[in-house]
Motif scaffolding. Structure first.
Motif, short mmCIF file in Angstrom:
data_model
loop_
_atom_site.label_atom_id
_atom_site.label_comp_id
_atom_site.label_asym_id
_atom_site.label_seq_id
_atom_site.Cartn_x
_atom_site.Cartn_y
_atom_site.Cartn_z
N LYS A 151 0.62 -1.23 -0.01
CA LYS A 151 0.19 -0.32 -0.05
C LYS A 151 1.04 1.22 0.05
O LYS A 151 0.56 2.39 -1.10
CB LYS A 151 -0.88 -0.02 1.36
CG LYS A 151 -1.46 1.48 1.33
CD LYS A 151 -2.70 1.32 2.26
CE LYS A 151 -3.57 2.48 2.53
NZ LYS A 151 -4.37 2.46 4.05
N TYR A 152 1.98 1.05 1.11
CA TYR A 152 3.33 2.77 0.79
C TYR A 152 3.38 2.22 -0.55
O TYR A 152 3.49 3.54 -0.79
CB TYR A 152 3.40 2.15 1.96
CG TYR A 152 3.01 2.46 3.34
CD1 TYR A 152 2.83 2.85 4.41
CD2 TYR A 152 3.99 1.64 4.30
CE1 TYR A 152 1.64 3.16 4.71
CE2 TYR A 152 3.26 1.75 5.45
CZ TYR A 152 1.53 2.40 5.98
OH TYR A 152 1.70 2.60 6.68
N ILE A 153 4.03 1.27 -1.38
CA ILE A 153 4.54 1.27 -2.55
C ILE A 153 3.65 2.36 -3.03
O ILE A 153 3.80 3.07 -4.28
CB ILE A 153 4.93 0.12 -2.81
CG1 ILE A 153 6.53 -0.48 -1.87
CG2 ILE A 153 5.44 0.59 -4.06
CD1 ILE A 153 7.80 0.55 -1.95
N CYS A 154 2.44 1.92 -3.04
CA CYS A 154 1.37 2.15 -4.04
C CYS A 154 1.48 3.83 -3.88
O CYS A 154 1.27 5.06 -5.30
CB CYS A 154 0.24 1.19 -4.32
SG CYS A 154 0.32 -0.01 -4.62
N ILE A 155 0.81 3.88 -3.01
CA ILE A 155 0.89 6.08 -2.90
C ILE A 155 2.34 6.61 -2.84
O ILE A 155 1.85 7.48 -3.93
CB ILE A 155 0.73 5.83 -1.45
CG1 ILE A 155 -0.42 5.41 -0.83
CG2 ILE A 155 0.65 6.86 -0.26
CD1 ILE A 155 -0.72 5.05 0.59
N SER A 156 2.98 5.77 -2.60
CA SER A 156 4.73 6.89 -2.88
C SER A 156 4.80 6.63 -4.97
O SER A 156 5.20 7.57 -5.10
CB SER A 156 6.12 5.76 -2.58
OG SER A 156 6.11 5.84 -1.17
N VAL A 157 4.48 5.57 -5.43
CA VAL A 157 4.55 5.58 -6.84
C VAL A 157 3.40 6.39 -7.55
O VAL A 157 3.52 7.02 -7.82
CB VAL A 157 4.72 3.76 -7.44
CG1 VAL A 157 4.17 4.36 -8.50
CG2 VAL A 157 6.30 3.30 -6.79
N GLY A 158 2.53 6.96 -7.17
CA GLY A 158 0.92 7.45 -7.11
C GLY A 158 2.14 8.55 -7.15
O GLY A 158 1.04 9.98 -7.83
N ILE A 159 2.07 9.35 -5.20
CA ILE A 159 2.77 10.50 -5.48
C ILE A 159 3.40 10.89 -6.07
O ILE A 159 3.95 12.08 -6.63
CB ILE A 159 3.75 10.89 -3.89
CG1 ILE A 159 1.76 10.77 -3.02
CG2 ILE A 159 3.58 12.71 -3.47
CD1 ILE A 159 2.75 10.58 -1.21
N VAL A 160 4.64 10.58 -6.48
CA VAL A 160 5.60 10.80 -7.45
C VAL A 160 5.39 10.62 -9.21
O VAL A 160 6.14 12.00 -9.50
CB VAL A 160 7.00 9.51 -7.48
CG1 VAL A 160 8.27 9.87 -8.42
CG2 VAL A 160 7.52 9.15 -5.91
N GLY A 161 4.62 9.44 -9.20
CA GLY A 161 4.11 10.00 -10.65
C GLY A 161 3.23 11.47 -10.89
O GLY A 161 3.72 11.93 -12.04
N THR A 162 2.50 11.70 -9.76
CA THR A 162 1.87 12.58 -9.59
C THR A 162 2.14 13.82 -9.81
O THR A 162 2.52 14.85 -10.74
CB THR A 162 0.80 12.49 -8.94
OG1 THR A 162 0.21 11.87 -8.72
CG2 THR A 162 -0.65 14.35 -9.33
N SER A 163 3.85 13.62 -9.17
CA SER A 163 4.44 15.09 -8.95
C SER A 163 5.09 15.77 -10.31
O SER A 163 5.27 16.30 -11.15
CB SER A 163 5.73 14.90 -8.06
OG SER A 163 4.72 14.62 -6.66
N PHE A 164 5.58 14.19 -11.15
CA PHE A 164 6.52 13.94 -12.20
C PHE A 164 5.44 14.87 -13.26
O PHE A 164 5.85 15.51 -13.91
CB PHE A 164 6.48 12.89 -12.59
CG PHE A 164 8.02 12.63 -13.77
CD1 PHE A 164 8.90 12.68 -13.91
CD2 PHE A 164 6.56 11.85 -15.17
CE1 PHE A 164 9.46 12.77 -15.28
CE2 PHE A 164 7.28 12.25 -16.54
CZ PHE A 164 8.93 13.03 -16.53
#
Length: 623
Positions: A13-26
């Motif tokens: 869940k944390y990985i998915c959230i982190s990826v989502g945040i990084v992806g959105t930021s990018f």
């Protein structure tokens, strides 16, 4: 087991959230970068754009023009369009790495950004960032971002070295972030936007005309400027403009993943503390360059008058008294021996040693011609001290000028100077052509070539009606007893059973062709121009593998040439450092246009390629 499953579930869940945040930021940052890019390159302001974008330029010295950011009066002059073609690596691979690294830098270094920004606002309230118009790829102007290291009252668009007492403007935090290169961090955003690269020449100020022109000699304006680069880790602000531009050009020539990695690693070691940051800017602004005779010259002045510009007549009834300045030189001794065998009635030759001061007391007035051959020959220029470089300039430039001045003062009618093809830079890398013609601007690639070129230009300036100057820029000279690359190839031809069959082209000059050329130009009745540049060479270009085969044949050895090594040679040519240098020396391309070496009234090419090898190897078949 149940706890482990719960942990794995939370971790995912944390990985998915982190990826989502990084992806959105990018995605968000890319959208912002795209939105801001136009304003950063002055897309809607024609007046702010560079009129020299995509053009090749030279710097013209003019005391009537206001001093520019390099501290020199003059202006840029267009001489043509840029023909630089970016490599696949530069265009695609490097850009992908720039995006990934810059995005990672923006994310990882965000706490540092915040800390520096806070410190700036506390010490000197106001904008955190400092923006400035800089020169980007193909000379396109763009807005560069830095952390503000100076007070708000500091004049804009003025280099630090031109400020009166610059220390008064630099803040305490500014001095710290400059010394550790932290003021450059906001340029990570410029990289992400696409106006810069991680590695490349540092972006020049829009009004640094001299630096821009010097970089144009090496195609260093045709690549994206970088956050750090080869010049940065080899001296930074301590470098003179000419040396900085040369290093930038060296980077362009060697640009590759390996070389970029080398620059990146070198930068990391510099960031801790860099003593080469000079608040006065480049050292050139504070120290007058003793051996600089090229700055401010036009393209025509730098190239010189190639050829006599008219038919000439060789008068074989003349008798000329010649003084060779430089005892023990291969070329000087070969010329003296050649005249003794072939022009005994036309020349009276003396030689003077230049290793001590005795030559300064010698009477030059009784000679018609001074033939200057003294100099330090090409050696390993990769890693030498400043003292060694200074010695090259003292001998190759300073001594040459002193001899020429003495010759002119004492009434010598003609001065012949041995310059070199090295003034046109290194050989083109393996697989790329290089043909120098009468419009090619000399661009030395190292201090050795530059020391010859400064003398080349300076002695031509001394010419007048009573003191004619002939400058020779020969390619590699070879013959019996010669030094340099030829003996190495000859040894390989006699020892190796196999040699690479590589297609390349090189201009060369056999010693007998040079000596015949010298004899004829010294016996010319009259020529109108006060100073000329001559390019003697063999009748045809040479291929390295053909030369090796011919040497082996004449030496009674059998050698096989094969194209099987071509891929390996091509790969080695891409490896930065001595390996690629050796490959390019042996298999690179470096030629003069053959028409440059034809002069109406002079017939000097007495030996062709095959005959030249036979003459050279006739008594050297041992071993």
């Amino acid at each position: 087991m149940r706890k482990m499953m719960m942990f794995n579930k939370k971790f995912k869940k944390y990985i998915c959230i982190s990826v989502g945040i990084v992806g959105t930021s990018f995605v968000g940052l890319k959208a912002l970068a795209k939105y801001k890019k136009g304003s950063y390159i002055y897309q809607n302001s024609l007046k702010e754009q560079n009129p020299f974008e995509g053009k090749k330029v030279i710097f013209v010295n003019d005391e009537n023009v206001k001093e520019n950011a390099d501290g020199v009066s003059g202006y840029l002059e267009e001489i043509g369009d840029s023909d630089f073609v970016p490599s696949f690596y530069d265009k695609y691979i490097k850009r992908t790495m720039d995006v990934v690294l810059s995005f990672g830098g923006l994310v990882v270094l965000s706490p540092v950004f915040a800390g520096v920004a806070l410190a700036i606002m506390i010490e000197d309230p106001g904008p955190v960032f400092f923006t400035q118009k800089r020169v980007g790829q193909n000379k396109k102007y763009f807005t560069l971002h830095k952390f503000r290291s100076m007070k708000l009252s500091t004049p804009h668009d003025v280099p630090t070295h031109q400020l009166e007492n610059p220390e008064q403007y630099i803040t305490k935090i500014g001095k710290f972030i400059r010394a550790h290169s932290l003021d450059e961090l906001p340029q990570i955003w410029d990289i992400f936007v696409g106006n810069m690269s991680v590695i490349g020449p540092r972006p020049a100020l829009w009004n640094q005309d001299l630096l821009i022109a010097e970089r144009d000699k090496y195609n260093a304006n045709d690549v994206k400027p970088g956050l750090t680069g080869w010049a940065q880790i080899n001296g930074r602000d301590e470098l003179e403009i000419e040396e900085k531009a040369r290093l930038d050009g060296e980077y362009v020539q060697k640009e590759s993943l390996l070389f970029d990695t080398k620059c990146f690693i070198g930068t990391i070691s510099k960031v801790g503390h860099d003593d080469s940051v000079v608040e006065g800017g480049t050292r050139e602004m504070s120290e007058k360059k003793k051996w600089d005779f090229t700055t401010g010259k036009s393209k025509e002045e730098l190239i010189g008058n190639i050829g006599f510009g008219e038919p000439v007549e060789v008068d074989r009834t003349q008798v000329k008294k010649v003084l060779i300045t430089g005892a023990g030189s291969y070329i000087g001794e070969a010329f003296e021996n050649y005249t003794r065998e072939n022009y005994a009635d036309n020349f009276q030759i003396d030689t003077v040693d230049m290793l001590d001061d005795i030559w300064r007391t010698k009477d030059f007035s009784k000679y018609d011609i001074v033939y200057h051959v003294a100099g330090i020959a090409h050696a390993d220029v990769g890693n030498v001290s400043d003292d060694v470089k200074q010695k090259y300039y003292e001998i190759n430039t300073g001594l040459t000028l002193e001899v020429a001045e003495k010759a002119k003062k004492e009434g010598v009618k003609e001065f012949v100077f041995m310059s070199s093809m090295i003034v046109y830079g290194d050989s083109a890398p393996f697989g790329k052509k290089k043909v120098v013609d009468e419009t090619t601007l000399p661009v030395p690639a190292n201090f050795y070539g530059n020391s010859k070129f400064q003398a080349d230009v300076a002695v031509r300036e001394m010419a007048d009606e009573k003191f004619k100057v002939i400058v020779l820029r020969p390619p590699m000279i070879y013959g019996k007893g010669s030094k340099g690359n030829y003996p190495i190839l000859a040894k390989m031809a006699r020892k190796l059973p196999v040699f690479p069959e590589v297609i390349n082209e090189r201009s060369m000059l056999h010693i007998d062709n040079l000596c015949e050329f010298l004899c004829q130009i010294m016996l010319i009745k009259l020529f109108t121009l006060e100073a000329v540049v001559l390019i003697p060479q063999n009748p045809a270009w040479t291929k390295t593998s053909d030369m090796v085969k011919k040497i082996a044949e004449v030496s009674g050895k059998r050698i096989i040439t094969t194209k099987l090594f071509t891929p390996a040679i091509k790969l080695c040519g891409k490896i930065p450092g001595k390996i690629s240098d050796l490959v390019n020396k042996a298999f690179g391309n470096s030629t003069y246009a053959l028409a440059m070496s034809q002069y109406e009234g002079i017939d000097y090419q007495v030996v062709d390629f095959e005959a030249s090898i036979e003459r050279t190897e006739s008594n050297e078949k041992k071993g």
